[in-house]
Each structure stands twice: as structure tokens, then as C-alpha cells.
Design an enzyme around this catalytic site. Structure first.
Site, PDB file in Angstrom:
ATOM      1  N   GLU A 132       0.795  -1.229   0.000  1.00  0.00           N
ATOM      2  CA  GLU A 132       0.000   0.000   0.000  1.00  0.00           C
ATOM      3  C   GLU A 132       0.831   1.284   0.000  1.00  0.00           C
ATOM      4  O   GLU A 132       0.785   2.084   0.935  1.00  0.00           O
ATOM      5  CB  GLU A 132      -0.916   0.021   1.229  1.00  0.00           C
ATOM      6  CG  GLU A 132      -1.914  -1.105   1.245  1.00  0.00           C
ATOM      7  CD  GLU A 132      -2.925  -1.013   2.380  1.00  0.00           C
ATOM      8  OE1 GLU A 132      -4.008  -1.561   2.223  1.00  0.00           O
ATOM      9  OE2 GLU A 132      -2.631  -0.386   3.408  1.00  0.00           O
ATOM     10  N   GLU A 183      -5.780  -8.297  -0.116  1.00  0.00           N
ATOM     11  CA  GLU A 183      -6.330  -8.030   1.218  1.00  0.00           C
ATOM     12  C   GLU A 183      -7.807  -7.735   1.083  1.00  0.00           C
ATOM     13  O   GLU A 183      -8.213  -6.931   0.229  1.00  0.00           O
ATOM     14  CB  GLU A 183      -5.674  -6.813   1.879  1.00  0.00           C
ATOM     15  CG  GLU A 183      -4.311  -7.064   2.440  1.00  0.00           C
ATOM     16  CD  GLU A 183      -3.762  -5.877   3.239  1.00  0.00           C
ATOM     17  OE1 GLU A 183      -4.555  -5.127   3.857  1.00  0.00           O
ATOM     18  OE2 GLU A 183      -2.534  -5.710   3.234  1.00  0.00           O
TER      19      GLU A 183
HETATM   20  C1  BG6 Z   1      -4.137  -2.537   5.375  1.00  0.00           C
HETATM   21  C2  BG6 Z   1      -2.772  -2.989   5.803  1.00  0.00           C
HETATM   22  O1  BG6 Z   1      -4.085  -1.175   5.228  1.00  0.00           O
HETATM   23  O2  BG6 Z   1      -5.189  -2.706   6.251  1.00  0.00           O
HETATM   24  C3  BG6 Z   1      -2.754  -4.041   6.899  1.00  0.00           C
HETATM   25  O3  BG6 Z   1      -2.009  -3.444   4.712  1.00  0.00           O
HETATM   26  C4  BG6 Z   1      -3.814  -3.700   7.911  1.00  0.00           C
HETATM   27  O4  BG6 Z   1      -1.468  -4.116   7.442  1.00  0.00           O
HETATM   28  C5  BG6 Z   1      -5.163  -3.736   7.221  1.00  0.00           C
HETATM   29  O5  BG6 Z   1      -3.824  -4.525   9.036  1.00  0.00           O
HETATM   30  C6  BG6 Z   1      -6.327  -3.537   8.151  1.00  0.00           C
HETATM   31  O6  BG6 Z   1      -6.160  -2.371   8.897  1.00  0.00           O
HETATM   32  P1  BG6 Z   1      -6.273  -2.348  10.475  1.00  0.00           P
HETATM   33  O7  BG6 Z   1      -6.002  -0.967  10.855  1.00  0.00           O
HETATM   34  O8  BG6 Z   1      -7.655  -2.776  10.828  1.00  0.00           O
HETATM   35  O9  BG6 Z   1      -5.243  -3.298  10.964  1.00  0.00           O
END
Ligand code: BG6
Length: 478
Positions: free
Chosen positions: A179, A372
Site C-alpha cells: 500500500e 487483502e
Molecule cells: C491494510 C494494511 O491497510 O489494512 C494491513 O495493509 C492492515 O497491514 C489492514 O492490518 C487492516 O487495517 P487495520 O487498521 O484494521 O489493521
């Protein structure tokens, strides 16, 4: 069959949110290790005031993570039990080069990742490696100012080349940066950037971005020399930005918002700085320091696929005063009144995934890779030791269905679907373990207390059936 038979179903974690053992086996301190569990985590770091780093009497989630370092064998066996085809994980740069300046890598660190890859191979699980996931030696933050310093490019290349050579026969898919666009919202996490109160912060963020873009392109170049079959992806925190209304002013605001997000993948895919950004730089007194060959390097070393994270869509308006706000992957946005409220702080929008896929594919015409996606929320361990997370099944089912429709009906090429945080891990935004994404539960509270025992959730067994049928089961009334 909607999806190819070699479609990559899987899950992802990152080193700093999972491994723990943060100073063991020769690992150096990462910039992420200085982030306490409190509401200041995402703030910009001003060294001359409100320095949030390394506060006393705070809990630091990355120091323990979910103890993946100690449990990786059992964890990978569980992923195999669920039928995972692919596992995305990141390598911790300071585990390999503790300060970033060493000439020789830390062998113990490399051996840990050798073992992970060996376990994955044993279970026929394809590794997908993120070379830098919000993780750099803190030494480089203190002594170089993070990615703002061009010398960091070479230090990163020494690291990326080391691991690409070591895993040249074992790994095909690589993501040089997680990201990259997050550097604009969370510059300390995304680029190890700290500021003085009076400095031009935009200038510094884009200068650091230029260095990351160069490091990305040069990693692609070196990687292809090591193994021409390597495949590289950019990684964008994605999510369509809707206009709050169909008023042209709102539509324009959404377009502007989106352009600035897509700038990063525009350069990684097309190999050049878009015109709109050059204009924006002029307007905002941003004057990048570049070297003669930089643009040639960017042009000749573009990525092979477009990987992205998708959690929710966003919403923009020309005037947003008085409108209810929400969060979209860590950034503030207008609450979309057409999306139902959910048990997540981020608005759920499964159709938004299909829209986002169409947008990215139309723009880039490269295979997409969802690396993701998931629901971060609290889970409850039942009295009989199960986790009945039907809400997560609902979330995943709707997103996967939309993803498959994008392939079937919109003709989009898709390499795989990787859900986020398959084994519960500590959150980036609030540092808590209780914001859980996993299909595998980890018995620990927010402060690292617990047995760290792993339990497959109801969603895990459900996901297994989806993988087994290559998603077809979702269209047969499950
Ligand atoms: C993404 C990241 O932005 O979101 C992850 O690549 C992150 O590392 C994921 O964990 C979810 O975000 P959060 O803040 O709920 O952990």
C-alpha cells in the site's frame, strides 16, 4: 467453472503485526516497533513537539504480535487444513539487515523465512512475499530520516536483492511495497517519515514516494535478471470513491480524490508521472529532487499485475461540512447513506469491490490480484470453545460473489483472492488484537495476555468449502 483451476485462494499476514520476538535472533528495531497501543498511532510524528514514539509505560503490540515466530509450523499446517493455495506474508527488513547498513545479512533471520517457505512448499501452498510491509530499520529513521533520503533506495535494494536471490527457485510472486499510497495518510508507518513543525510536509512525502517508486522499479529490474519468471505487483489501498450526489461539483471532487490515490499505481503500471500530478506539484510548491536516469528507470521496469487491498468504498463531496463522516481503510471519508451500518468501523460495500475491479482493470488492463479483504471486528469465544462468526461469513460471501461476477460477467482477469489477517493479528490502526480479521482465532487479549492457542473459526470451515469448490458453491445456494 468461473475461476481458473489454478486460482490462488489464500490469506495474508505481515511480519510486524504477527511475528513478535521483535529483538530476538539478531533482529533490529523496526519503526513499527515504536508504535504504542493508543489513539496516537496514526498521527504524523513531529520530532520537535508531541513525539509519540517510544513513550514510557505503554504497550507495544508488535513486540509480541500473535507469536507467529514461534507458531509458524502449526499455523501453516492449519492453513493447509483449510485448503489454502497461497499465503501472503512479509519479510521483516530489520530481521535481515538490523540497521539497514550491514554488508552481510543476519543469517538467523534468513533461516526463519527459509523455514516458512519450506513448510509452505511441504503443503503445496504458493508463497506471495511482500518485501516491505510498513517495516524498515528504525536506525534508518533516526539517521537518515526514512525514505526522504535517497540513500535508502540502495539500502533497500541490497535487502530486496538478498531475498530475491535466496528464494529465486521457490517464490514467483513479489510485492515490493505494501500500500504505497498510505504514505500520504500515515507517513511514519508508510515511509518512516518524521517532520519539523514548519516544514513542507507534502514535499517530503512526495520525495519519499519518488524514492519508493525508484526502489520498486529497480527491484523489478534486478528481480527479472535473477529469474525472468518472477512476477511483480504494485499494491494499492484501493476502493472506489463515489460522488456524494450526482451534482457535477461532487463528481469532480470524487474524481480528484481518486486521482491522487491512483497516482502511485499509475506510475508503477504505466512507468511515468501523470500530467495531473505534475500540475499538482506546481500548485503546491513541490519540487522533487530527481536524477537524470530516474524516469527511464521507472519507464523500463513496470509491474506485471495490479494487487490491491479492498475493505470499503469512499465518498467525496465538494463541500463536506455537516455531512456524517466514516472511515475507509484508515482515512476519513463521508458516510455513504446508501450503505447499511455494520459491526465494522469501515462501511461494508461488496458491490464496491466489483466496481473497484472494473475501474482498475479498465485503467490498467493488467491481471488483478486481491491481496487483502476482510472484516475487522470483535469475536467471542463460546463456552464450548468455538467462534460462531456468521457476520464474517456474510462479509466474505458477498465480497467473493461480487469478485466472481466481475470475472464471469465483466471479463476481468484475476490471479487470486487473499483475505487479510487469516490468523488473528494486531491491527495497524488501533494496535488491538480484538479487531480481528482471521478465520483462525488466536487466544490473546489486546495486551498480549493469553494462551495464544489457535482455533479455527466457523468462517474458516466455511472458507474451506469455498476453496474446495473453487467458489462454485456460492452460486449453488449455500
Ligand atoms: C491494510 C494494511 O491497510 O489494512 C494491513 O495493509 C492492515 O497491514 C489492514 O492490518 C487492516 O487495517 P487495520 O487498521 O484494521 O489493521
Amino acid at each position: 467453472m468461473i475461476l481458473n483451476k489454478d486460482f490462488l485462494w489464500g490469506g495474508a499476514i505481515s511480519a510486524n503485526q504477527s511475528e513478535g520476538c521483535y529483538l530476538d535472533y539478531g533482529k533490529g528495531l523496526s519503526q513499527f516497533d515504536n508504535l504504542p497501543l493508543n489513539e496516537n498511532r496514526l498521527k504524523e510524528v513531529f520530532l520537535d513537539k508531541d513525539n509519540i514514539l517510544n513513550e514510557k509505560d505503554q504497550y507495544y503490540p508488535s513486540h509480541i504480535g500473535n507469536k507467529f515466530y514461534e507458531n509458524y509450523k502449526e499455523d501453516i499446517a492449519k492453513l493447509a487444513e483449510l485448503g489454502f493455495k497461497c499465503f501472503r506474508f512479509s519479510i521483516s527488513w530489520p530481521r535481515i539487515f538490523p540497521t539497514g547498513e550491514e554488508h552481510e545479512p543476519n543469517i538467523k533471520g534468513l533461516e526463519f523465512y527459509d523455514n516458512i517457505i519450506k513448510e509452505l512448499k511441504k503443503h503445496n501452498i504458493e508463497p506471495l512475499i511482500t518485501i516491505s510491509h510498513f517495516d524498515m530499520p528504525f536506525y534508518l529513521v533516526e539517521n537518515y530520516g526514512g525514505w526522504a533520503d535517497r540513500r535508502v533506495v540502495d539500502l533497500y535494494l541490497k535487502y530486496s536483492e538478498t531475498i530475491m536471490r535466496r528464494y529465486k527457485d521457490d517464490v514467483k510472486y513479489w510485492i515490493p511495497f505494501n500500500e504505497m499510497n498510505m504514505i500520504m495518510h500515515i507517513p511514519y508507518i508508510g515511509g518512516g517519515l518524521t517532520f519539523k513543525s514548519n516544514e513542507n510536509r507534502l514535499q517530503k512525502k512526495y520525495q519519499a514516494t519518488h524514492h519508493q517508486l525508484l526502489a520498486n522499479a529497480l527491484t523489478v529490474k534486478i528481480g527479472k535478471e535473477i529469474n525472468k519468471n518472477f512476477k511483480f505487483g504494485c499494491m494499492l489501498a484501493a476502493g472506489k470513491t463515489y460522488a456524494y450526489t450526482c451534482k457535477p461539483e461532487d463528481v469532480f471532487a470524487a474524481l480528484e480524490h481518486e486521482k491522487h490515490n491512483l497516482f502511485f499505481s499509475d506510475v508503477q503500471v504505466r512507468g511515468e508521472y501523470p500530467r495531473y500530478v505534475k500540475h499538482y506539484f506546481k500548485e503546491n510548491n513541490i519540487d522533487l529532487i530527481v536524477e537524470e536516469n530516474d524516469f527511464e528507470i521507472l519507464k523500463s521496469n513496470t509491474v506485471d499485475f495490479v494487487s490491491f487491498s479492498y475493505y470499503s468504498s469512499a465518498c467525496s463531496a465538494a463541500k463536506d461540512e455537516g455531512l456524517e463522516k466514516s472511515q475507509a481503510n484508515g482515512a476519513e471519508t463521508i458516510r455513504n447513506p446508501y450503505l447499511p451500518k455494520s459491526n465494522s468501523v469501515w462501511q461494508n460495500d461488496p458491490l464496491g469491490l466489483r466496481i473497484t475491479m472494473n475501474q482498475l482493470y479498465d485503467r490498467y488492463q493488467l491481471p488483478l490480484f486481491i491481496v487483502e479483504n476482510g472484516l475487522g471486528t470483535q469475536d467471542k469465544l463460546s463456552e464450548v470453545g468455538t467462534i460462531e462468526d456468521d457476520y464474517r461469513i456474510d462479509y466474505m460471501r458477498e465480497h467473493i460473489k461480487n469478485m466472481m461476477l466481475a470475472v464471469k460477467e465483466d471479463g476481468i482477469e484475476l490471479v487470486g483472492y487473499i483475505m487479510w489477517g487469516c490468523i488473528d493479528l494486531t491491527s495497524v490502526s488501533d494496535g488491538r488484537m480484538s479487531k480481528r480479521y482471521g478465520v483462525i482465532y488466536v487466544d490473546s487479549d489486546d495486551y498480549g495476555n493469553g494462551s495464544f492457542k489457535r482455533i479455527i473459526k466457523k468462517s474458516g470451515y466455511w472458507y474451506k468449502t469455498v476453496i474446495e469448490s473453487n467458489g462454485e458453491i456460492l452460486f449453488k445456494g449455500l
